[in-house]
Design a protein around this motif. Structure first.
Motif, PDB file in Angstrom:
ATOM      1  N   ALA A   1      -4.774 -27.538   0.938  1.00 52.87           N
ATOM      2  CA  ALA A   1      -3.761 -28.318   0.221  1.00 52.87           C
ATOM      3  C   ALA A   1      -2.575 -27.427  -0.134  1.00 52.87           C
ATOM      4  CB  ALA A   1      -4.355 -28.915  -1.052  1.00 52.87           C
ATOM      5  N   VAL A   2      -1.376 -27.972   0.016  1.00 57.93           N
ATOM      6  CA  VAL A   2      -0.139 -27.317  -0.440  1.00 57.93           C
ATOM      7  C   VAL A   2       0.313 -28.052  -1.692  1.00 57.93           C
ATOM      8  CG1 VAL A   2       2.270 -26.811   0.108  1.00 57.93           C
ATOM      9  CG2 VAL A   2       0.522 -26.671   1.902  1.00 57.93           C
TER      10      VAL A   2
ATOM     11  N   ALA B   1      -8.113 -28.330  -9.351  1.00 54.72           N
ATOM     12  CA  ALA B   1      -8.859 -29.500  -8.875  1.00 54.72           C
ATOM     13  C   ALA B   1      -9.164 -29.400  -7.380  1.00 54.72           C
ATOM     14  CB  ALA B   1      -8.063 -30.775  -9.171  1.00 54.72           C
ATOM     15  N   TYR B   2      -8.196 -28.956  -6.598  1.00 61.78           N
ATOM     16  CA  TYR B   2      -8.428 -28.825  -5.152  1.00 61.78           C
ATOM     17  C   TYR B   2      -9.363 -27.655  -4.840  1.00 61.78           C
ATOM     18  CZ  TYR B   2      -5.534 -32.620  -3.479  1.00 61.78           C
ATOM     19  OH  TYR B   2      -5.063 -33.881  -3.198  1.00 61.78           O
ATOM     20  N   ARG B   3      -9.297 -26.586  -5.628  1.00 61.34           N
ATOM     21  CA  ARG B   3     -10.248 -25.491  -5.429  1.00 61.34           C
ATOM     22  C   ARG B   3     -11.676 -25.969  -5.710  1.00 61.34           C
ATOM     23  NH1 ARG B   3     -11.341 -22.853  -2.908  1.00 61.34           N
ATOM     24  NH2 ARG B   3     -12.045 -20.935  -3.883  1.00 61.34           N
ATOM     25  N   LYS B   4     -11.851 -26.824  -6.748  1.00 65.21           N
ATOM     26  CA  LYS B   4     -13.197 -27.360  -7.051  1.00 65.21           C
ATOM     27  C   LYS B   4     -13.717 -28.206  -5.900  1.00 65.21           C
ATOM     28  CE  LYS B   4     -13.147 -27.180 -12.084  1.00 65.21           C
ATOM     29  NZ  LYS B   4     -12.119 -27.612 -13.054  1.00 65.21           N
ATOM     30  N   LEU B   5     -12.809 -28.821  -5.139  1.00 68.08           N
ATOM     31  CA  LEU B   5     -13.217 -29.588  -3.945  1.00 68.08           C
ATOM     32  C   LEU B   5     -13.529 -28.668  -2.768  1.00 68.08           C
ATOM     33  CD1 LEU B   5     -10.840 -32.687  -3.536  1.00 68.08           C
ATOM     34  CD2 LEU B   5     -13.161 -32.635  -4.440  1.00 68.08           C
ATOM     35  N   GLY B   6     -13.258 -27.373  -2.936  1.00 69.49           N
ATOM     36  CA  GLY B   6     -13.507 -26.417  -1.858  1.00 69.49           C
ATOM     37  C   GLY B   6     -12.327 -26.179  -0.943  1.00 69.49           C
ATOM     38  N   TYR B   7     -11.181 -26.734  -1.292  1.00 68.24           N
ATOM     39  CA  TYR B   7      -9.982 -26.551  -0.470  1.00 68.24           C
ATOM     40  C   TYR B   7      -9.421 -25.135  -0.639  1.00 68.24           C
ATOM     41  CZ  TYR B   7      -9.188 -31.550   0.579  1.00 68.24           C
ATOM     42  OH  TYR B   7      -9.277 -32.841   1.054  1.00 68.24           O
ATOM     43  N   GLY B   8      -8.836 -24.594   0.415  1.00 64.88           N
ATOM     44  CA  GLY B   8      -7.889 -23.502   0.265  1.00 64.88           C
ATOM     45  C   GLY B   8      -6.599 -24.102  -0.252  1.00 64.88           C
ATOM     46  N   VAL B   9      -5.847 -23.332  -1.040  1.00 64.30           N
ATOM     47  CA  VAL B   9      -4.631 -23.874  -1.656  1.00 64.30           C
ATOM     48  C   VAL B   9      -3.444 -22.941  -1.412  1.00 64.30           C
ATOM     49  CG1 VAL B   9      -3.498 -24.514  -3.832  1.00 64.30           C
ATOM     50  CG2 VAL B   9      -5.906 -25.119  -3.456  1.00 64.30           C
ATOM     51  N   VAL B  10      -2.320 -23.532  -1.004  1.00 61.44           N
ATOM     52  CA  VAL B  10      -1.040 -22.825  -0.968  1.00 61.44           C
ATOM     53  C   VAL B  10      -0.252 -23.349  -2.170  1.00 61.44           C
ATOM     54  CG1 VAL B  10       0.996 -22.237   0.376  1.00 61.44           C
ATOM     55  CG2 VAL B  10      -1.154 -22.822   1.546  1.00 61.44           C
ATOM     56  N   ALA B  11      -0.002 -22.460  -3.141  1.00 60.87           N
ATOM     57  CA  ALA B  11       0.627 -22.854  -4.406  1.00 60.87           C
ATOM     58  C   ALA B  11       2.023 -22.254  -4.460  1.00 60.87           C
ATOM     59  CB  ALA B  11      -0.215 -22.352  -5.576  1.00 60.87           C
TER      60      ALA B  11
ATOM     61  N   ARG C   1      -4.254 -24.360   8.978  1.00 59.92           N
ATOM     62  CA  ARG C   1      -4.089 -25.824   8.957  1.00 59.92           C
ATOM     63  C   ARG C   1      -3.518 -26.258   7.613  1.00 59.92           C
ATOM     64  NH1 ARG C   1      -8.488 -28.567  10.673  1.00 59.92           N
ATOM     65  NH2 ARG C   1      -7.998 -30.388   9.400  1.00 59.92           N
ATOM     66  N   ILE C   2      -3.056 -27.515   7.534  1.00 60.56           N
ATOM     67  CA  ILE C   2      -2.618 -28.115   6.269  1.00 60.56           C
ATOM     68  C   ILE C   2      -3.094 -29.563   6.273  1.00 60.56           C
ATOM     69  CG2 ILE C   2      -0.617 -28.943   4.963  1.00 60.56           C
ATOM     70  CD1 ILE C   2       0.692 -26.236   6.025  1.00 60.56           C
ATOM     71  N   ASP C   3      -3.924 -29.902   5.299  1.00 63.75           N
ATOM     72  CA  ASP C   3      -4.509 -31.243   5.241  1.00 63.75           C
ATOM     73  C   ASP C   3      -3.829 -32.140   4.220  1.00 63.75           C
ATOM     74  OD1 ASP C   3      -7.132 -31.013   6.984  1.00 63.75           O
ATOM     75  OD2 ASP C   3      -6.895 -29.149   5.886  1.00 63.75           O
TER      76      ASP C   3
END
Length: 237
Positions: A9-10, A25-35, A74-76
């Protein structure tokens, strides 16, 4: 690169308040995050890539998406959370106010969303979420908000247009329209007054917003939706 099956997620405007909550919240879902934000600090979490920059500058969008693809492959999801709100009587807005609000709310949305959607099209899947305001649908005599309505209203229309343009190509587009949320933007001295502006009698919490975005993330049959998380403001008073 991401681990097998990891989504990415970005999140714009990610350094504090709602943006920081969305990163968690996205980290808790297991996503990598671009902040990204102007002032964001590097993260100790190896799955969070922090990219500093002013989203009103299209060059920031180029750097954020390029860095995300380089790091994670990737970017979802893109959450267009960065926003500027200037409350003034309409005739008192200056050209600098106009440039500032348009720069973040519209220009900031435009280029990063183009780049994210290009990547999502290559993958065959993706999700774009805009954070807007329920003032777009329900103007209030308590809040002078023409510039917010002009820009965030544009985002809500674009949300639906994107949803329909890409519905057949695996990309969903939704928005979350907010009431007034407890963030560092609102001094505590005003909380009671702000709470009273919502039929539910309280201000929103960051968690109310992240819950809504995460709901939309998993709601595979929902696209083109403007989800009001506003304590009942858009319904009436």
């Amino acid at each position: 690169m991401t681990t097998a099956g990891q989504k990415v997620a970005v999140i714009t405007g990610a350094s504090q308040g709602i943006g920081a909550g969305l990163v968690d919240a996205y980290r808790k879902l297991g996503y990598g995050v671009v902040a990204t934000s102007r002032t964001i600090a590097p993260s100790a979490d190896p799955e969070v890539l922090a990219v500093q920059g002013d989203i009103a500058d299209p060059a920031t969008a180029e750097r954020v998406i390029a860095a995300g693809i380089e790091r994670f492959g990737r970017i979802d999801t893109l959450v267009n959370n960065a926003g500027v709100f200037i409350a003034k009587p309409f005739t008192e807005y200056t050209s600098a106010d106009y440039e500032a609000v348009n720069g973040v709310n519209l220009t900031g949305f435009f280029r990063i969303t183009q780049l994210a959607v290009e990547q999502m099209l290559a993958q065959g899947t993706g999700h774009v979420v805009q954070i807007t305001t329920s003032l777009v649908d329900h103007a209030s005599s308590d809040v002078t908000s023409v510039l917010a309505s002009l820009t965030k209203g544009g985002l809500q229309s674009a949300t639906k247009a994107l949803a329909i343009e890409y519905a057949g190509r695996g990309i969903r587009s939704n928005a979350v329209a907010l009431g007034i949320v407890k963030t560092p933007m609102h001094p505590e001295a005003y909380h009671e007054t702000l709470a009273a502006m919502h039929p539910l009698g309280r201000m929103g919490e960051v968690g109310d917003v992240t819950e809504a975005v995460i709901y939309l993330e998993g709601a595979s049959f929902v696209t083109g939706e403007i989800l009001h998380v506003d304590g009942g403001q858009s319904a009436g008073h």
